[in-house]
Design an enzyme around this catalytic site. Structure first.
Site, PDB file in Angstrom:
ATOM      1  N   GLY A 104       0.815  -1.214   0.000  1.00 55.55           N
ATOM      2  CA  GLY A 104       0.000   0.000   0.000  1.00 55.55           C
ATOM      3  C   GLY A 104       0.840   1.250   0.000  1.00 55.55           C
ATOM      4  O   GLY A 104       2.053   1.191   0.189  1.00 55.55           O
ATOM      5  N   PRO A 106       2.567   4.967   0.974  1.00 51.01           N
ATOM      6  CA  PRO A 106       3.262   5.357   2.199  1.00 51.01           C
ATOM      7  C   PRO A 106       2.310   5.992   3.214  1.00 51.01           C
ATOM      8  O   PRO A 106       1.317   6.607   2.830  1.00 51.01           O
ATOM      9  CB  PRO A 106       4.289   6.399   1.738  1.00 51.01           C
ATOM     10  CG  PRO A 106       4.208   6.472   0.274  1.00 51.01           C
ATOM     11  CD  PRO A 106       3.050   5.688  -0.206  1.00 51.01           C
ATOM     12  N   GLY A 107       2.625   5.833   4.473  1.00 47.92           N
ATOM     13  CA  GLY A 107       1.876   6.528   5.532  1.00 47.92           C
ATOM     14  C   GLY A 107       0.527   5.936   5.855  1.00 47.92           C
ATOM     15  O   GLY A 107      -0.278   6.547   6.548  1.00 47.92           O
ATOM     16  N   THR A 108       0.249   4.725   5.362  1.00 50.95           N
ATOM     17  CA  THR A 108      -1.072   4.154   5.618  1.00 50.95           C
ATOM     18  C   THR A 108      -1.080   3.242   6.847  1.00 50.95           C
ATOM     19  O   THR A 108      -2.092   2.639   7.153  1.00 50.95           O
ATOM     20  CB  THR A 108      -1.571   3.355   4.401  1.00 50.95           C
ATOM     21  OG1 THR A 108      -0.495   2.582   3.911  1.00 50.95           O
ATOM     22  CG2 THR A 108      -2.089   4.263   3.317  1.00 50.95           C
ATOM     23  N   GLY A 109       0.050   3.125   7.504  1.00 54.11           N
ATOM     24  CA  GLY A 109       0.071   2.367   8.763  1.00 54.11           C
ATOM     25  C   GLY A 109       0.669   0.976   8.644  1.00 54.11           C
ATOM     26  O   GLY A 109       0.428   0.134   9.497  1.00 54.11           O
ATOM     27  N   THR A 111       3.854   0.088   8.969  1.00 53.97           N
ATOM     28  CA  THR A 111       4.791  -0.138  10.080  1.00 53.97           C
ATOM     29  C   THR A 111       4.012  -0.386  11.367  1.00 53.97           C
ATOM     30  O   THR A 111       4.359  -1.268  12.158  1.00 53.97           O
ATOM     31  CB  THR A 111       5.714   1.089  10.246  1.00 53.97           C
ATOM     32  OG1 THR A 111       6.236   1.421   8.970  1.00 53.97           O
ATOM     33  CG2 THR A 111       6.834   0.814  11.208  1.00 53.97           C
ATOM     34  N   GLU A 332      -9.457  33.187  -8.763  1.00 53.53           N
ATOM     35  CA  GLU A 332     -10.069  32.279  -7.771  1.00 53.53           C
ATOM     36  C   GLU A 332     -11.586  32.395  -7.786  1.00 53.53           C
ATOM     37  O   GLU A 332     -12.287  31.397  -7.620  1.00 53.53           O
ATOM     38  CB  GLU A 332      -9.521  32.563  -6.361  1.00 53.53           C
ATOM     39  CG  GLU A 332      -8.022  32.363  -6.197  1.00 53.53           C
ATOM     40  CD  GLU A 332      -7.529  31.014  -6.701  1.00 53.53           C
ATOM     41  OE1 GLU A 332      -8.284  30.020  -6.650  1.00 53.53           O
ATOM     42  OE2 GLU A 332      -6.378  30.949  -7.192  1.00 53.53           O
TER      43      GLU A 332
END
Ligand code: ADP
Length: 501
Positions: A104, A106-109, A111, A332
């Site tokens: 998946g 990066p940063g999705t948990g 680890t 804008e």
């Protein structure tokens, strides 16, 4: 220290011999040769042992500390039952689970999941990154793999555990398809060693080792790694959906005092595409903003500003000049008017405060998460993207470079439409579609949408002038204020076209 003293003695000896008139050339050549051999053999690195970030940690993280990812958690727990109840598994002749691959972004948990898996099975935990095994020197990576498995066993022994979990992040760096690296066989040797270690894991081992790998590119991995008996389980860890985001926000705000107006549900809705790591950073940024304003609690406003910061970056110090500001305001407002026409109530904020790479921006309240887009949605998105530049063109008779990113995104969407068979070309094969034809079809789509928006905004020149004036004064308008101004309920003095130009 010893090395420094040795170098000092050698230099002193060389100077002494030189002063005595001794011919030092053969000696120097011999020294250089020795140094070269020492380096090439990789001994220097090997002697230092495994230097990676293999931080031994028992991993106190549990599955309860991970928001969302219900599927991944369930699949991992199921897989780990064999490890937890290994005696039954052994009696039934089930071979030990050796590897789990988490796939998946990066940063999705990933680890966190690996640490929770270690805690769940009462294992010691050791982590390393794939890049730590890639060295110039042949054999070093393989040696490091051996060291890592050795350390995992040692750690389990020290901590009195039966299980050890090894986590290798970015495993694609060392586990890429073999035979594809030109130059030397270092990568292949490292991967071979990993396979040897995995094959060496048996049910009768003193310590049961479980390898958890993480990657975003499973397609790059060598097939040998994915064979049964190696990474037996592949578990997908995707970006969190709205409920997942809400849970993650709850986890990361649990230790922060929240004001009564904070609505985490609405923040979860507005953060489509954020990873767990983004959400953690969002909660932290909101707390920093509250701290800077010397407030005791985090307010909704802090969270909204933190979303902008995480998405776009820090506010810029450099202020555009007045002419540029007028242009940015009109640009804008062009985006905002079209956004409100397509989906009333969709604008959350319009601002001309420069942040990150953007000089101004419109933040939208996204609808429910969606993974499919219809032709109409794509066309409307293109209309929204080109609207800024067309508003500039109508008010100032010229465009500016401020729209290049808008155009890039619009062109990508148009290309997506062509590939999805939504253009005049009908269904196409992307591989054999000539570039010329693709370019023509994309240009055609963009032009059609531009024309539509030009017609729309030409009828709204007065509103653009009105709203731009207030935006220039206030620098930031809320969605509600914008809608009031569009409805004409509370009109400021219209800014003359001539004043803007
Ligand atoms: P990955 O390994 O997938 O790159 P990490 O597990 O290192 O991601 O996550 C980085 C940080 O992001 C974590 O330390 C945590 O603060 C936060 N995070 C990511 N996913 C989650 C989640 N599902 N629940 C809670 N926090 C998360």
């Amino acid at each position: 220290m010893i090395k420094e003293i040795a170098v000092g003695i050698v230099i002193a000896a060389v100077i002494f011999l030189a002063l005595q008139g001794v011919n030092l050339l053969p000696l120097l050549l011999l020294g250089a040769l020795g140094y070269l051999l020492y380096n090439l053999s990789g001994l220097k690195v090997l002697n230092k042992g495994f230097q990676g970030q293999a931080s031994p940690s028992t991993g106190r993280i549990t599955f309860a500390d991970i928001g969302g990812q219900e599927n991944a958690k369930k699949e991992i727990r199921e897989a780990l039952e064999f490890v937890r109840d290994s005696s039954t598994a052994r009696q039934l002749g089930i071979r030990p689970l050796k590897g789990i691959l988490l796939v998946g972004p990066p940063g999705t948990g990933k680890t966190l999941l690996a640490k929770a898996a270690a805690a769940y099975t009462g294992a010691s935990f050791i982590a390393a990154a794939g890049s730590e095994f890639v060295e110039m020197y042949a054999g070093v990576g393989a040696q490091r793999i051996r060291e890592l498995f050795h350390q995992a066993r040692e750690l389990a022994r020290q901590n009195n555990r039966k299980n050890a979990t090894i986590f290798i992040d970015e495993i694609d760096v060392l586990g890429g398809k073999r035979g594809q690296h030109t130059g030397h066989l270092e990568y292949d040797q490292t991967l071979n060693q990993l396979l040897v270690e995995m094959d060496g894991i048996t049910a009768s081992d003193e310590f049961r080792i479980l390898l958890i790998g993480a990657t975003n590119r499973v397609d790059l991995l060598d097939e040998a790694l994915l064979r049964p008996g190696r990474f037996d389980r592949i578990i997908h860890v995707d970006l969190p959906d709205k409920d997942g985001r809400l849970q993650i926000l709850r986890l990361h705000t649990a230790n922060k005092p929240l004001a009564a107006d904070v609505n985490l549900e609405s923040i979860a809705r507005q953060t489509f595409g954020f990873s767990g790591a983004h959400l953690e950073s969002l909660a932290n940024e909101a707390a920093i903003l509250a701290f800077r304003e010397r407030e005791k609690k985090l307010r909704q406003e802090h969270f909204l500003e933190a979303i902008d910061k995480v998405m776009l970056g820090e506010k810029m110090d450099r202020q555009p000049n007045e002419d540029e500001l007028r242009r940015i305001a009109v640009h804008e407002i062009g985006h905002a008017l079209v956004s409100e026409r397509i989906r009333p109530g969709s604008v959350s904020t319009v601002t001309i405060i420069p942040r990150g790479g953007a000089l101004g921006y419109v933040r939208e309240v996204p609808e429910a998460d969606s993974y499919l887009q219809t032709r109409r949605q794509l066309e409307e998105r293109i209309q929204l993207l080109v609207a800024g530049s067309i508003a500039e063109e109508i008010l100032f008779q010229s465009r500016s470079t401020g729209a290049s990113n808008d155009f890039l995104e619009a062109a990508q969407l148009a290309k997506k439409m062509v590939y999805a068979g939504m253009s005049e070309l009908g269904i196409v094969d992307p591989d054999s579609l000539p570039r010329q034809l693709l370019h023509k079809a994309v240009a055609q789509i963009l032009q059609t949408q531009e024309e539509l928006v030009r017609g729309e905004l030409q009828d709204k020149v007065e509103v653009i002038c009105c709203v731009s004036k207030e935006l220039l004064q206030e620098e930031k308008l809320s969605g509600e204020r914008l809608r009031q101004l569009i409805a004409g309920g509370d009109k400021p003095q219209p800014l003359e076209r001539a004043q803007l130009a």
